[in-house]
Scaffold this motif. Structure first.
Motif, mmCIF file in Angstrom:
data_model
loop_
_atom_site.group_PDB
_atom_site.id
_atom_site.type_symbol
_atom_site.label_atom_id
_atom_site.label_comp_id
_atom_site.label_asym_id
_atom_site.label_seq_id
_atom_site.Cartn_x
_atom_site.Cartn_y
_atom_site.Cartn_z
ATOM 1 N N HIS A 277 0.972 -2.859 10.533
ATOM 2 C CA HIS A 277 2.092 -2.836 11.465
ATOM 3 C C HIS A 277 2.363 -1.422 11.948
ATOM 4 O O HIS A 277 3.169 -1.223 12.845
ATOM 5 C CB HIS A 277 3.360 -3.342 10.778
ATOM 6 N N VAL A 278 1.713 -0.454 11.299
ATOM 7 C CA VAL A 278 1.958 0.935 11.664
ATOM 8 C C VAL A 278 1.070 1.261 12.862
ATOM 9 O O VAL A 278 -0.051 1.741 12.728
ATOM 10 C CB VAL A 278 1.666 1.876 10.475
ATOM 11 N N LEU A 279 1.590 0.953 14.057
ATOM 12 C CA LEU A 279 0.743 0.998 15.246
ATOM 13 C C LEU A 279 0.357 2.425 15.625
ATOM 14 O O LEU A 279 -0.729 2.656 16.167
ATOM 15 C CB LEU A 279 1.446 0.308 16.418
ATOM 16 N N ALA A 280 1.228 3.386 15.323
ATOM 17 C CA ALA A 280 0.898 4.768 15.676
ATOM 18 C C ALA A 280 -0.349 5.221 14.931
ATOM 19 O O ALA A 280 -1.261 5.811 15.520
ATOM 20 C CB ALA A 280 2.076 5.676 15.348
ATOM 21 N N SER A 281 -0.420 4.929 13.632
ATOM 22 C CA SER A 281 -1.621 5.294 12.861
ATOM 23 C C SER A 281 -2.819 4.506 13.349
ATOM 24 O O SER A 281 -3.919 5.039 13.489
ATOM 25 C CB SER A 281 -1.417 5.019 11.378
ATOM 26 N N ALA A 282 -2.600 3.210 13.600
ATOM 27 C CA ALA A 282 -3.703 2.359 14.032
ATOM 28 C C ALA A 282 -4.319 2.899 15.320
ATOM 29 O O ALA A 282 -5.544 2.974 15.450
ATOM 30 C CB ALA A 282 -3.202 0.929 14.235
#
Lengths: 246, 406
Positions: free
Chosen positions: A191-196
C-alpha cells in the motif's frame, strides 16, 4: 526465473475471489501488486505459493506448475508473509536452521548468509531468543532473513514495509535491488505507493479480484491520460472515479 | 450494550463452556476413581486421628501447611479479555462495579471450600487438644477471614501501585497471616481468631476507603485472568482436547544438549517436533508427570503383574495424550510451504513417540529393580511389546482415521 499466471480463477469457497487473472513476471523484474484491502492481493499470492489451488487457469514457474514437481517449485520461492509467521518454540537461530534444512541449504552456508543480514537488522545478539516475543518490526526482520538465506529465484513479499523502521525499509529496498541485479524476480504487494513507484518496474492493479490495469508507470500514465501524475495520485483518483470495490 | 450486560454475557458463556468440558472430565470412570480415592483418604485420616498424640509436632506442621495452601490459593475470576485494555479503558468507573461483584463472587466461592476444609480439620485440632468442640465455628471463621484477606489482597494487587508499596503490602499480608495461623495451631484458637478479625478489618478499610481511587492495572488484570483460565484448561486438557490450551513456552537452555543428537536433526519435521515437545510445557509437562507418577507407583509395588499393568497403563496414557502432536503440523503453514514436506509426518511422530516411550520404560524398569531381576525383565519385555504394537500398529491407523474425518 519467470512466473506466468494464466487466466487464474480461484478463491476460498465456490465463490471466486480472483477472476481470470493473468500476468507475467520476468527475470530480474520487480512487480508491484496494488489494490485496496480485500481486492485480492493476498489471495493471488496464496495461489502462487501453492497454499491455494486455482479453480481454473495455471500458474507456471519456469514453465512448470506446482503439480509437475512440487519440491522444485517450492524451492524456488522465498515468501515473506504480511503477518510474521513464527514458531513459538524455536529460537531465532533455530528458525534459520530449520529453514536451511527444509530448503536443502547447508546449515553453515545459511549461517554465513544470515550473519550480514542479522548485523544489518541488529539481531545478532538475539540469536538465542524466541522471535515470537519480538516486536512486530523485529519479527518482520526475522521473516526477511529467513527468506533471503535460501536465495530463491522468486521472492514473494506481502506488505514488506509495515512495522519496519526507516533504516530497515532502506536496507530491505537495497537488498531487493541487489537480488534483482543478480537475476531474481520479486512479486511485492504493498500500500506504500511512494516506495512502490520508486522501486517497481511494473505494476499490476487489482480491483475486486480482477486486473484493472498493468504496465510500467509511463504506460499507466498514458493509459489513464495523467502525464506527470505520481502513482499515488493516479491510484487514488482512479479509485474514486471508478468506485473500486463497490 | 452496557458493560454490565457484556460481562453477564461473558459469564454465561464461560459457565456454559466450562460445564460442557466438565461433563467430559467427570466421566463415570473418573468419578468412581475419585470416590474410591476420597474413601481411602477418609479412612486413612480417621485411623490417623485415633492414633494422633496430643503433643505431636508433625500434625501441627502439616495442618499449618494445608491451611496456608488453602488460603493462598485461588484467584479472582474477572473474565477480562486482552481486548478490554483497548475497548473498556474509557469505562473504568463502570468497571469498578464489575470488579467489586467479581470480588464478592470469588470470595463466596473460595469461602465455601475453605469452610469445607475447615470442618475436615476440626477433628485434628480437637485431637491435638487445641480446641473444644463447641468452638469450631471460631476456627472456621478464622479461616474464612484469612481467605477474605487474601482475596482482598488479590483485588488490591490488580490496581496500579508503586512497586515498593505493593511489595511491602505483600510481605505484611504474608507475615501477618503466617503469624495468625501459627498462633491458632500452636497457641490458641481464640487469639488466632482476633488476629484474623483485626487483619481483615484493617485491610478492608485500607483497600476500600484509603486507596479506593487507584486505577486498574490492565496488563496484570489480563495476565492474571489468562493464567487463571489457562490453569483450569490445562487440567481439562488432560481429559479432552480444548481449543483453549495456549502453550506455555520456556527456553530451557540447559536442555539444549539434547538437540545435538542427530536423530533430532534429520528433517524439518523432527527438528521442530523435538524442540517443540520439550519447550512446550503442555506436552513435556504431561510426559514428565506421567513418567514420575508411574515410576513412583511401580517403585512401591513388588508384584510383577501389577508392575507390568501399571507400566503399560502409563505408556498408553503417555502415547494417547501425545496423539494431538499431529495437529501441530496442521496448524503450521510452513509444513505446507517447505519443499520435500510431502514426507511422512506420521513417521516423524512415531519416531518421537518411540524415543519418549523407551525413555519412560527405562525409568519404570529402574523403579522395579528393587523387586528383583525377574520382575524387571518381565516388565521390560511386556513394555517393549506394547510400544511396538502401539506405535506401529495402533498409531498409524488412528492418525489416518483422524485424517479422513478432519
Amino acid at each position: 526465473m519467470s512466473l506466468k499466471i494464466e487466466n487464474v480463477t480461484g478463491g476460498y469457497s465456490r465463490m471466486p475471489v480472483l477472476k481470470n487473472i493473468s500476468f507475467d513476471l520476468n527475470d530480474g523484474e520487480l512487480i508491484g501488486l496494488i489494490g485496496l484491502n480485500g481486492a485480492g492481493k493476498s489471495t493471488t499470492i496464496k495461489h502462487v505459493i501453492g497454499l491455494m489451488e486455482p479453480f481454473e487457469g495455471q500458474i507456471k514457474l519456469d514453465g512448470k506448475t506446482l503439480k509437475d514437481n512440487p519440491s522444485l517449485y517450492r524451492k524456488k520461492i522465498g515468501f515473506i508473509p504480511e503477518t510474521p509467521l513464527l514458531y513459538d518454540e524455536l529460537t531465532l537461530k533455530e528458525h534459520i536452521e530449520i529453514t536451511a534444512m527444509a530448503y536443502d541449504v547447508d546449515i553453515s552456508v545459511a549461517m554465513d548468509r544470515a550473519i550480514p543480514l542479522l548485523e544489518k537488522f541488529r539481531l545478532t545478539d538475539r540469536l538465542e531468543w524466541f522471535p515470537s516475543d519480538f516486536s512486530k518490526g523485529m519479527k518482520q526482520k526475522v521473516m526477511i532473513v529467513c527468506a533471503f538465506i535460501i536465495e530463491p529465484s522468486l521472492y514473494i513479499i506481502d506488505e514488506p514495509f509495515l512495522g519496519l523502521d526507516p533504516i530497515a525499509i532502506r536496507d530491505l529496498i537495497q537488498m531487493m535491488e541487489q537480488k534483482k541485479r543478480e537475476g531474481a524476480s520479486i512479486l511485492m504487494s504493498t500500500h506504500v505507493l511512494a516506495s512502490a513507484e520508486r522501486i517497481c518496474d511494473r505494476f499490476v492493479i487489482i480491483d475486486n479480484g480482477e486486473i484493472y490495469a498493468k504496465g510500467t508507470l509511463t504506460e499507466l500514465r498514458k493509459e489513464f491520460g495523467m502525464p506527470e501524475a505520481s502513482l499515488d495520485e493516479m491510484y487514488t483518483q482512479l479509485a474514486d472515479r471508478e468506485g473500486f470495490l463497490k | 450494550m452496557t458493560i454490565e450486560g457484556l460481562f453477564k454475557n461473558r459469564q454465561s458463556y464461560y459457565y456454559k463452556n466450562l460445564g460442557k468440558y466438565l461433563k467430559y472430565v467427570l466421566n463415570d470412570h473418573f468419578v468412581i476413581l475419585l470416590l474410591v480415592l476420597a474413601g481411602a483418604t477418609g479412612l486413612a485420616y480417621q485411623n490417623y486421628l485415633e492414633s494422633v498424640l496430643v503433643e505431636a509436632l508433625l500434625p501441627r506442621v502439616v495442618l499449618t501447611l494445608v491451611i496456608l495452601l488453602v488460603i493462598f490459593s485461588g484467584n479472582i475470576r474477572t473474565l477480562v479479555k486482552p481486548a478490554d485494555a483497548v475497548f473498556l479503558l474509557p469505562k473504568e468507573k463502570e468497571f469498578n462495579l464489575i470488579m467489586r461483584r467479581n470480588l464478592v463472587y470469588s470470595l463466596t466461592f473460595h469461602s465455601f471450600y475453605t469452610v469445607v476444609i475447615g470442618f475436615l480439620t476440626v477433628p485434628l485440632l480437637i485431637g491435638i487438644e487445641k480446641m473444644e468442640p463447641d468452638n469450631q465455628i471460631i476456627w472456621i471463621l478464622t479461616l474464612v477471614f484469612w481467605k477474605v484477606t487474601h482475596g482482598i489482597y488479590l483485588y488490591y494487587s490488580l490496581k496500579q501501585h508503586q512497586l515498593e508499596t505493593s511489595r511491602n503490602i505483600r510481605y505484611v499480608i504474608i507475615a501477618i497471616s503466617l503469624t495468625g495461623i501459627l498462633t491458632s495451631v500452636f497457641i490458641s484458637v481464640f487469639i488466632g481468631f482476633f488476629i484474623a478479625l483485626a487483619a481483615v478489618s484493617i485491610f478492608f478499610l485500607y483497600v476500600f476507603i484509603y486507596t479506593r481511587s487507584e486505577n486498574w492495572n490492565w496488563e496484570s488484570l489480563i495476565e492474571t485472568e489468562q493464567r487463571r483460565t489457562q490453569q483450569i484448561y490445562s487440567i481439562i486438557n488432560m481429559f479432552i482436547e480444548t481449543p483453549y490450551s495456549k502453550h506455555k513456552v520456556k527456553r530451557l537452555k540447559f536442555l539444549d544438549f539434547l538437540y545435538n543428537f542427530s536423530v533430532f536433526n534429520q528433517n524439518p519435521e523432527i527438528y521442530f517436533l523435538s524442540r517443540m515437545f520439550i519447550r512446550n510445557y503442555n506436552f513435556s509437562g504431561l510426559y514428565l508427570r506421567l513418567v514420575l507418577i508411574g515410576g513412583i507407583a511401580i517403585y512401591f509395588s513388588n508384584n510383577w503383574i501389577i508392575n507390568s499393568v501399571i507400566s503399560v497403563l502409563f505408556l498408553y496414557l503417555i502415547g494417547f495424550q501425545l496423539i494431538p502432536l499431529r495437529q501441530v503440523f496442521k496448524k503450521t503453514v510452513y509444513f505446507r510451504l517447505y519443499p520435500n514436506t510431502d514426507t511422512d509426518k506420521i513417521n516423524t511422530i512415531q519416531k518421537l513417540l518411540v524415543i519418549l516411550l523407551a525413555g519412560s520404560t527405562i525409568v519404570y524398569s529402574l523403579a522395579s529393580i528393587s523387586s528383583g531381576w525377574v520382575t524387571m525383565t518381565a516388565l521390560l519385555a511386556i513394555n517393549i511389546m506394547f510400544i511396538y504394537l502401539f506405535v506401529y500398529g495402533y498409531l498409524p491407523r488412528r492418525l489416518n482415521k483422524k485424517e479422513k474425518f478432519s
